[in-house]
Design an enzyme around this catalytic site. Sequence first.
Site, short mmCIF file in Angstrom:
data_model
loop_
_atom_site.label_atom_id
_atom_site.label_comp_id
_atom_site.label_asym_id
_atom_site.label_seq_id
_atom_site.Cartn_x
_atom_site.Cartn_y
_atom_site.Cartn_z
N ASP A 25 50.97 28.29 96.94
CA ASP A 25 51.65 27.57 95.86
C ASP A 25 51.78 26.12 96.33
O ASP A 25 52.21 25.86 97.43
CB ASP A 25 53.03 28.21 95.62
CG ASP A 25 53.65 27.65 94.37
OD1 ASP A 25 53.05 26.75 93.76
OD2 ASP A 25 54.75 28.10 94.01
N ASP A 42 52.34 20.33 90.72
CA ASP A 42 52.92 20.07 89.40
C ASP A 42 54.33 19.55 89.56
O ASP A 42 54.92 19.66 90.64
CB ASP A 42 52.91 21.34 88.54
CG ASP A 42 53.78 22.43 89.14
OD1 ASP A 42 53.60 22.73 90.34
OD2 ASP A 42 54.64 22.98 88.44
N GLY A 46 57.81 26.34 85.70
CA GLY A 46 59.18 25.98 85.33
C GLY A 46 60.06 27.20 85.28
O GLY A 46 59.76 28.23 85.88
N ASP A 103 54.25 36.96 91.05
CA ASP A 103 54.75 36.85 92.43
C ASP A 103 56.26 36.76 92.35
O ASP A 103 56.80 36.22 91.39
CB ASP A 103 54.20 35.59 93.13
CG ASP A 103 55.01 34.36 92.80
OD1 ASP A 103 54.88 33.87 91.66
OD2 ASP A 103 55.79 33.90 93.64
#
Length: 366
Positions: A66, A126, A213, A263
């Site tokens: 990630d 992001d 988000g 996840d």
Amino acid sequence: MRFPVYFPDATRAVIRSLDSQDLQKVGIEGIILNPYHLASQPGINVIKKLQGIKEYMSWKGFAITDSGGWQLLSLVYKNPKFGKINDQGVVFYKDSLGKNKKYVFTPEKSIQNQLDIGADIIICLDDCPGKNASKKEIITSVNRTILWAKRCKTEYLKQLQKRTETRPLYDPYDSRKRPLLLAVVQGGSNKKLRARCAKALAEIGFDAYGWGGWTANAKGGLNIDIGKFIVSQLPKDKPKFALGVGYPWDIIEGVKAGYHIFDCVIPTREARHKRLYVWEKDPNKINPLKTNSRKLFRYFYPDKGKYASDKKPVDKYCDCLLCQDYSRAYLHHLFKIKDSLSWRLATIHNLRVYAKLIEILRKNVK
Ligand SMILES: [Zn+2]
């Protein structure tokens, strides 16, 4: 990769108290790791030098990294002392162990780090806005997420050219011998902004897309309405990742909504906090997609006094090491004396429940 699939969070290259063989025996096929934490300790260069994260951990399954968007939110947005964010990228002033050390995470650096770590799926950096972000802040997050995704794709293509000699992606189910690149859709609970973000990312073109988000609604449940909407705005033939989702019943709802990858820290964290999931019915005899997902499981609290001499297994339907070989009484005792074996056995059990859930979902998903 077969879908759906669930990846526990091995943030710092370990699932607490379990080793890679334990994970494989439980039926876990992949793990998710975090470059920011790995950059702090042991350092990306160490992992690169030791031929990547799978070699380092002796892990034979899939790995996802990630990018660290969630860390922007949880560290920098909550406490400006941790760093700053602008369109160029993020600067962290501290490492994940709290030491003063500067780390610059640009979209380009994020891609390089993730390729050095050697994951099968890597994620574009992001900008994840806070839970109570204003519309203006969400617009900034969407614009920045699109801008960074473009830069990530450019850097990814550049690095693939450069790195043709390096170890290719291992995926027996995928003929593309390269890590897949995933972009994260932001936009809060604003459908117009989610649609704009999804459309812009799809135009750039990625192998997979993520629901980024906050995935929870005001009541703390899964905001499946937004989740479904995001799926409707993305290319039909690409896998969708519900990042950070979730409880077992959330995964079932996520699969129904069109998600493929999940996840979550929940099963491993809850195991250590003495909350174990127990099947209400024999999982081999149910179709989770046609059952009330909330009624499939109950919690088992091993520290309750009534289990002190209970000879029964924790879960009569479970085939994990804990349920096959040990009693409720023994687990109760291990938690009482705070032995690390309590964490290991409880974590093995909760992960086995998730792995079994994935097995029965695969049987029933068309
Ligand atoms: Zn079990």
